[in-house]
Write a protein that holds these residues in place. Structure first.
Motif, PDB file in Angstrom:
ATOM      1  N   ILE A   2       0.840  -1.204   0.000  1.00 19.50           N
ATOM      2  CA  ILE A   2       0.000   0.000   0.000  1.00 19.50           C
ATOM      3  C   ILE A   2       0.871   1.248   0.000  1.00 19.50           C
ATOM      4  N   LEU A   3       1.968   1.238   0.782  1.00 16.43           N
ATOM      5  CA  LEU A   3       2.864   2.382   0.819  1.00 16.43           C
ATOM      6  C   LEU A   3       3.501   2.615  -0.547  1.00 16.43           C
ATOM      7  N   ALA A   4       3.933   1.555  -1.208  1.00 17.67           N
ATOM      8  CA  ALA A   4       4.558   1.681  -2.528  1.00 17.67           C
ATOM      9  C   ALA A   4       3.575   2.259  -3.533  1.00 17.67           C
ATOM     10  N   TYR A   5       2.324   1.769  -3.500  1.00 16.55           N
ATOM     11  CA  TYR A   5       1.305   2.284  -4.418  1.00 16.55           C
ATOM     12  C   TYR A   5       0.990   3.751  -4.109  1.00 16.55           C
ATOM     13  N   SER A   6       0.944   4.087  -2.837  1.00 17.40           N
ATOM     14  CA  SER A   6       0.616   5.463  -2.453  1.00 17.40           C
ATOM     15  C   SER A   6       1.703   6.441  -2.907  1.00 17.40           C
ATOM     16  N   LEU A   7       2.973   6.079  -2.681  1.00 19.87           N
ATOM     17  CA  LEU A   7       4.075   6.935  -3.111  1.00 19.87           C
ATOM     18  C   LEU A   7       4.109   7.064  -4.633  1.00 19.87           C
ATOM     19  N   SER A   8       3.822   5.957  -5.314  1.00 22.46           N
ATOM     20  CA  SER A   8       3.807   5.982  -6.780  1.00 22.46           C
ATOM     21  C   SER A   8       2.686   6.871  -7.285  1.00 22.46           C
ATOM     22  N   ALA A   9       1.505   6.726  -6.685  1.00 21.37           N
ATOM     23  CA  ALA A   9       0.365   7.536  -7.120  1.00 21.37           C
ATOM     24  C   ALA A   9       0.621   9.014  -6.891  1.00 21.37           C
ATOM     25  N   LEU A  10       1.244   9.361  -5.761  1.00 18.78           N
ATOM     26  CA  LEU A  10       1.543  10.758  -5.475  1.00 18.78           C
ATOM     27  C   LEU A  10       2.541  11.316  -6.487  1.00 18.78           C
ATOM     28  N   THR A  11       3.575  10.527  -6.813  1.00 21.56           N
ATOM     29  CA  THR A  11       4.566  10.969  -7.805  1.00 21.56           C
ATOM     30  C   THR A  11       3.917  11.216  -9.158  1.00 21.56           C
ATOM     31  N   GLY A  41       9.727   9.670  -6.082  1.00 28.46           N
ATOM     32  CA  GLY A  41       9.518   8.612  -7.062  1.00 28.46           C
ATOM     33  C   GLY A  41      10.533   7.492  -6.946  1.00 28.46           C
ATOM     34  N   LEU A  42      11.783   7.838  -6.649  1.00 28.05           N
ATOM     35  CA  LEU A  42      12.801   6.793  -6.484  1.00 28.05           C
ATOM     36  C   LEU A  42      12.520   5.926  -5.259  1.00 28.05           C
ATOM     37  N   LEU A  43      12.019   6.549  -4.201  1.00 26.35           N
ATOM     38  CA  LEU A  43      11.625   5.757  -3.029  1.00 26.35           C
ATOM     39  C   LEU A  43      10.486   4.807  -3.384  1.00 26.35           C
ATOM     40  N   ALA A  44       9.530   5.325  -4.168  1.00 21.45           N
ATOM     41  CA  ALA A  44       8.411   4.482  -4.594  1.00 21.45           C
ATOM     42  C   ALA A  44       8.904   3.333  -5.471  1.00 21.45           C
ATOM     43  N   LEU A  45       9.839   3.646  -6.373  1.00 24.05           N
ATOM     44  CA  LEU A  45      10.380   2.612  -7.256  1.00 24.05           C
ATOM     45  C   LEU A  45      11.107   1.536  -6.462  1.00 24.05           C
ATOM     46  N   TRP A  60       2.361  -4.038 -12.274  1.00 22.92           N
ATOM     47  CA  TRP A  60       3.056  -3.694 -13.504  1.00 22.92           C
ATOM     48  C   TRP A  60       2.579  -2.342 -14.039  1.00 22.92           C
ATOM     49  N   GLY A  61       1.285  -2.100 -13.951  1.00 19.44           N
ATOM     50  CA  GLY A  61       0.745  -0.821 -14.425  1.00 19.44           C
ATOM     51  C   GLY A  61       1.257   0.352 -13.610  1.00 19.44           C
ATOM     52  N   VAL A  62       1.303   0.174 -12.283  1.00 21.25           N
ATOM     53  CA  VAL A  62       1.826   1.228 -11.411  1.00 21.25           C
ATOM     54  C   VAL A  62       3.299   1.480 -11.725  1.00 21.25           C
ATOM     55  N   LEU A  63       4.057   0.410 -11.954  1.00 18.94           N
ATOM     56  CA  LEU A  63       5.477   0.563 -12.280  1.00 18.94           C
ATOM     57  C   LEU A  63       5.653   1.345 -13.585  1.00 18.94           C
ATOM     58  N   ALA A  64       4.858   1.021 -14.587  1.00 22.21           N
ATOM     59  CA  ALA A  64       4.975   1.717 -15.877  1.00 22.21           C
ATOM     60  C   ALA A  64       4.656   3.209 -15.730  1.00 22.21           C
ATOM     61  N   ALA A  65       3.575   3.511 -15.004  1.00 24.71           N
ATOM     62  CA  ALA A  65       3.202   4.917 -14.813  1.00 24.71           C
ATOM     63  C   ALA A  65       4.282   5.660 -14.027  1.00 24.71           C
ATOM     64  N   LEU A  66       4.844   5.000 -13.023  1.00 24.68           N
ATOM     65  CA  LEU A  66       5.887   5.626 -12.213  1.00 24.68           C
ATOM     66  C   LEU A  66       7.136   5.906 -13.038  1.00 24.68           C
ATOM     67  N   LEU A  67       7.521   4.947 -13.876  1.00 24.98           N
ATOM     68  CA  LEU A  67       8.710   5.141 -14.710  1.00 24.98           C
ATOM     69  C   LEU A  67       8.511   6.286 -15.699  1.00 24.98           C
TER      70      LEU A  67
END
Length: 370
Positions: A2-11, A41-45, A60-67
């Motif tokens: 959940i933390l990883a998704y939250s940080l990614s979504a915020l980025t 974003g790097l923390l999320a990654l 995978w979708g969250v990773l692609a959007a984050l990248l």
């Protein structure tokens, strides 16, 4: 997870917000913290890659959007690192010509800061040819009389609204003007400094109002002021320097547009960011204080100076005039779309100023020879 998704979504959301072409402060403010968003974003990654859990389509979708978000943020800031080619050529010490050099300090002093001696010490140590102080009121003006024997050419605009400014020069100043381009409360100084070799250099000293919840609700007047000057500079073949606290970052859409319209160079490109604000909070820093110059200058030195008690660090820049560099440097050129966008932004600013009751055409106050 959940933390990883939250940080990614915020980025991703912060990145998307910075892409919105609107002037409201909550959009334009997202131009500033790109380095901080990259860190987030790097923390999320890192979290996404290291958490031991099955790789679902969502992950995978969250990773692609984050990248994609990280790629966009990085491409905005990488030009201000050593990974990018230098935009301004360095002057070889063997070819120094003191009579063709111009050194400057730009210092947003913070009007309420009473540690005047710290800036005076820097001035006496570095002996710049020109000093520009921003947010300087009558108290600062009085304190800086300590340097006026060495800096006899002065343009004074003491104000107590955080937009006062003073220009001090060892070298002669000509055709000095204070202009209130789009607001009766926001001055700018324009003057020609004469180098020891006799060459004139036109100076434009700016400090537009920032888009923020406590100052301007949008960036309309800031953008228009910068582009008004950029348009003027782009129409001249004179040697030119634009400097000041522009309340915008070098990688913003407006500042990059200003560079293309004006044809000026940024000596930070290919070197470093020189983040000047906020001086007291290392993690919350970005580059607000700028010096842009025409293509006939090369760089001798540029550095951020020590803390002077302000919320900004001063910036010291040392240039040398070399006419042949006009054929070496390659500034970005403005496309027809750039010119149209710049005109639209200037028109928006003029219209907003006139709606507020300010006569833009009457905003020039000549001071005459100094």
């Amino acid at each position: 997870m959940i933390l990883a998704y939250s940080l990614s979504a915020l980025t991703v959301l912060l990145t998307l917000g910075s892409l919105v072409r609107r002037n409201e402060w909550w959009f334009r403010g997202l131009d500033f913290p790109r380095l901080q968003i990259i860190t987030l974003g790097l923390l999320a990654l890192l979290a996404l890659l290291l958490i031991e859990a099955p790789w679902s389509p969502l992950r995978w979708g969250v990773l692609a959007a984050l990248l994609l978000a990280l790629w966009h943020q990085l491409r905005m800031v990488i030009p201000y690192t050593h990974l990018w080619p230098d935009e301004v050529k360095m002057i070889d010490p063997r070819h120094y010509r003191l009579d063709k050099q111009l050194s400057m300090i730009v210092a947003n002093v913070l009007m309420t800061n009473n540690q005047h001696f710290k800036l005076i010490e820097q001035v006496r140590l570095l002996k710049p040819d020109v000093l520009l102080t921003l947010e300087s009121d009558r108290i600062w003006e009085q304190a800086m009389t300590a340097i006026e024997r060495e800096y006899p050419h002065v343009v004074r605009v003491p104000l107590d609204n955080l937009y006062g400014m003073h220009l001090y020069s060892r070298l002669p100043l000509r055709n000095s003007e204070v202009k209130f381009l789009l607001s009766p409360e926001i001055p700018s100084i324009h003057a020609t400094v004469i180098l020891p070799c006799g060459a004139p250099v036109r100076l434009h000293c700016l400090h537009p109002e920032p888009p923020s919840p406590t100052e301007a609700p949008d960036s309309t007047l800031r953008d228009a002021e910068l582009l008004l000057v950029g348009r003027e500079v782009g129409d001249t073949e004179d040697s030119v320097i634009v400097m000041g606290d522009l309340n915008d970052v070098a990688w913003s859409r407006t500042t990059r547009l200003f560079q293309r319209v004006s044809g000026l160079l940024d000596p930070r490109k290919g070197r470093h960011h020189i983040n000047t604000y906020h001086a007291d909070y290392p993690f919350l820093r970005w580059a607000l204080d700028h010096i842009f110059h025409s293509t006939d200058f090369g760089l001798v030195k540029m550095q951020r100076l020590p803390h002077i008690g302000s919320d900004h660090f001063p910036v010291f820049t040392h240039l040398q005039l070399e006419r042949h560099l006009e054929f070496v440097h390659t500034p970005e050129s403005a496309s027809p779309d750039d010119q149209e966008e710049a005109e639209e932004k200037v028109e928006e600013g003029v219209e907003k100023a006139e709606q507020a009751g300010f006569e833009v055409a009457a905003g020039i106050k000549p001071l005459g020879p100094m």
